[in-house]
Design a protein around this motif. Structure first.
Motif, PDB file in Angstrom:
ATOM      1  N   ILE A  20      36.812  28.962  52.168  1.00 19.31           N
ATOM      2  CA  ILE A  20      36.244  30.314  52.270  1.00 19.31           C
ATOM      3  C   ILE A  20      37.344  31.323  52.607  1.00 19.31           C
ATOM      4  O   ILE A  20      38.326  30.981  53.260  1.00 19.31           O
ATOM      5  CB  ILE A  20      35.123  30.391  53.355  1.00 19.31           C
ATOM      6  N   SER A  21      37.151  32.566  52.134  1.00 16.34           N
ATOM      7  CA  SER A  21      38.112  33.627  52.468  1.00 16.34           C
ATOM      8  C   SER A  21      37.405  34.744  53.226  1.00 16.34           C
ATOM      9  O   SER A  21      36.179  34.775  53.310  1.00 16.34           O
ATOM     10  CB  SER A  21      38.761  34.178  51.197  1.00 16.34           C
ATOM     11  N   SER A  22      38.212  35.662  53.739  1.00  7.14           N
ATOM     12  CA  SER A  22      37.669  36.741  54.583  1.00  7.14           C
ATOM     13  C   SER A  22      37.226  37.953  53.767  1.00  7.14           C
ATOM     14  O   SER A  22      36.866  38.982  54.327  1.00  7.14           O
ATOM     15  CB  SER A  22      38.724  37.169  55.610  1.00  7.14           C
ATOM     16  N   GLU A  23      37.278  37.810  52.443  1.00  7.50           N
ATOM     17  CA  GLU A  23      36.869  38.926  51.589  1.00  7.50           C
ATOM     18  C   GLU A  23      35.369  39.194  51.742  1.00  7.50           C
ATOM     19  O   GLU A  23      34.573  38.243  51.777  1.00  7.50           O
ATOM     20  CB  GLU A  23      37.167  38.551  50.130  1.00  7.50           C
ATOM     21  N   ALA A  24      35.002  40.481  51.802  1.00  9.67           N
ATOM     22  CA  ALA A  24      33.586  40.820  51.947  1.00  9.67           C
ATOM     23  C   ALA A  24      32.856  40.544  50.646  1.00  9.67           C
ATOM     24  O   ALA A  24      33.366  40.836  49.563  1.00  9.67           O
ATOM     25  CB  ALA A  24      33.437  42.279  52.328  1.00  9.67           C
ATOM     26  N   VAL A  25      31.677  39.986  50.742  1.00 10.41           N
ATOM     27  CA  VAL A  25      30.849  39.736  49.553  1.00 10.41           C
ATOM     28  C   VAL A  25      29.709  40.748  49.524  1.00 10.41           C
ATOM     29  O   VAL A  25      29.336  41.261  48.473  1.00 10.41           O
ATOM     30  CB  VAL A  25      30.318  38.282  49.579  1.00 10.41           C
ATOM     31  N   VAL A  26      29.155  41.021  50.692  1.00 12.28           N
ATOM     32  CA  VAL A  26      28.161  42.094  50.858  1.00 12.28           C
ATOM     33  C   VAL A  26      28.528  42.836  52.152  1.00 12.28           C
ATOM     34  O   VAL A  26      29.400  42.391  52.896  1.00 12.28           O
ATOM     35  CB  VAL A  26      26.707  41.545  50.955  1.00 12.28           C
ATOM     36  N   SER A  27      27.844  43.954  52.412  1.00 17.56           N
ATOM     37  CA  SER A  27      28.167  44.755  53.606  1.00 17.56           C
ATOM     38  C   SER A  27      27.689  44.071  54.888  1.00 17.56           C
ATOM     39  O   SER A  27      26.802  43.203  54.842  1.00 17.56           O
ATOM     40  CB  SER A  27      27.485  46.120  53.499  1.00 17.56           C
ATOM     41  N   ASN A  28      28.245  44.483  56.021  1.00 16.54           N
ATOM     42  CA  ASN A  28      27.773  43.963  57.311  1.00 16.54           C
ATOM     43  C   ASN A  28      26.297  44.300  57.523  1.00 16.54           C
ATOM     44  O   ASN A  28      25.561  43.529  58.135  1.00 16.54           O
ATOM     45  CB  ASN A  28      28.604  44.540  58.461  1.00 16.54           C
ATOM     46  N   GLU A  29      25.874  45.460  56.996  1.00 19.60           N
ATOM     47  CA  GLU A  29      24.460  45.856  57.131  1.00 19.60           C
ATOM     48  C   GLU A  29      23.564  44.858  56.412  1.00 19.60           C
ATOM     49  O   GLU A  29      22.502  44.495  56.906  1.00 19.60           O
ATOM     50  CB  GLU A  29      24.228  47.266  56.553  1.00 19.60           C
ATOM     51  N   ARG A  30      24.011  44.422  55.230  1.00 17.58           N
ATOM     52  CA  ARG A  30      23.212  43.459  54.473  1.00 17.58           C
ATOM     53  C   ARG A  30      23.182  42.098  55.197  1.00 17.58           C
ATOM     54  O   ARG A  30      22.133  41.437  55.259  1.00 17.58           O
ATOM     55  CB  ARG A  30      23.792  43.310  53.055  1.00 17.58           C
ATOM     56  N   ILE A  31      24.328  41.693  55.752  1.00 22.91           N
ATOM     57  CA  ILE A  31      24.369  40.424  56.501  1.00 22.91           C
ATOM     58  C   ILE A  31      23.367  40.499  57.654  1.00 22.91           C
ATOM     59  O   ILE A  31      22.571  39.580  57.884  1.00 22.91           O
ATOM     60  CB  ILE A  31      25.799  40.144  57.042  1.00 22.91           C
ATOM     61  N   GLN A  32      23.403  41.633  58.357  1.00 20.55           N
ATOM     62  CA  GLN A  32      22.493  41.826  59.492  1.00 20.55           C
ATOM     63  C   GLN A  32      21.033  41.746  59.018  1.00 20.55           C
ATOM     64  O   GLN A  32      20.198  41.133  59.676  1.00 20.55           O
ATOM     65  CB  GLN A  32      22.767  43.201  60.095  1.00 20.55           C
TER      66      GLN A  32
END
Ligand SMILES: Cc1cc2nc3c(=O)[nH]c(=O)nc-3n(C[C@H](O)[C@H](O)[C@H](O)COP(=O)(O)O)c2cc1C
Length: 201
Positions: A20-32
């Motif tokens: 896994i890499s640290s690249e964002a796949v979706v926003s933090n808002e979506r993760i939340q």
């Protein structure tokens, strides 16, 4: 049993993804949003809702894997630490980690309230938390992340509690590092279903 993005595909596509890499796949808002959705809708015995979750991203995520590395250095011999360090680096390379807890005060209060089921509540609490772990794992997969399920508790419990000010009655059960998949899941063997499932029609 497929249809892109339906429930059955999501169940099938959830795998242990170690690369896994640290690249964002979706926003933090979506993760939340997806994590809140899972915590809200995953069932619990007597609707006790005893599961607790902490989500770490960015520097906080890095901190967790540094804490875990330091804790492991105290128990794994230094001349044997290479493979462990590699694992720590791999998890730390991700985007974030979900920490799963159970609030023991909720479980104990149910045991007092319903003495008849006292022995069952701790078992049901684990089962329900496992369901939540599964829903979050599958949700992260649906969002395009890869994740694994790790267990460095109880080795890291005290440090985690101190670092993120976790209430003393929250018991750490699992850690789920996630990130953008950079390597596919490994091969998986399946035992014959006839040995695992019985139908009586
Ligand atoms: C309850 C449970 C505990 C697990 N613990 C670990 C673990 O500590 N470390 C790890 O790398 N994988 C862990 N796994 C992942 C399993 O090894 C993995 O799910 C299994 O081999 C099937 O592979 P898949 O996840 O790709 O479908 C765990 C899975 C479950 C359900």
């Amino acid at each position: 049993m497929t249809n892109k993005n339906d429930f059955y595909s999501a169940v099938e596509n959830r795998r242990s993804i170690y690369g896994i890499s640290s690249e964002a796949v979706v926003s933090n808002e979506r993760i939340q949003e997806v994590i809140n959705h899972a915590v809200k809708h995953t069932p619990s015995s007597f609707n006790s809702q005893s599961a607790r979750v902490v989500v770490l991203t960015g520097e906080q995520h890095t901190k967790l894997w540094n804490i875990t590395t330091d804790a492991l250095k105290k128990v794994v011999p230094a001349d044997n630490f290479g493979p462990t360090q590699e694992k720590m680096n791999a998890f730390g390379s991700g985007y974030g980690t979900v920490l799963f807890f159970e609030d023991n005060s909720v479980v104990e209060s149910l045991q007092k309230q319903f003495a008849l089921y006292a022995d069952n509540f701790p078992v049901w609490s684990m089962q329900s938390n496992g369901m939540l772990q599964y829903v979050i794992w599958t949700s992260l997969e649906l969002e395009g992340f890869g994740a694994t399920l790790q267990h460095y508790n109880p080795l890291i419990d005290d440090e985690v509690k101190k670092e993120w000010n976790i209430p003393s009655n929250w018991k750490l059960l699992a850690q789920m590092p996630f990130g953008k998949p950079v390597a596919p899941a490994g091969d998986k063997q399946f035992a014959p279903l006839e040995e695992r499932v019985k139908f009586f029609n």
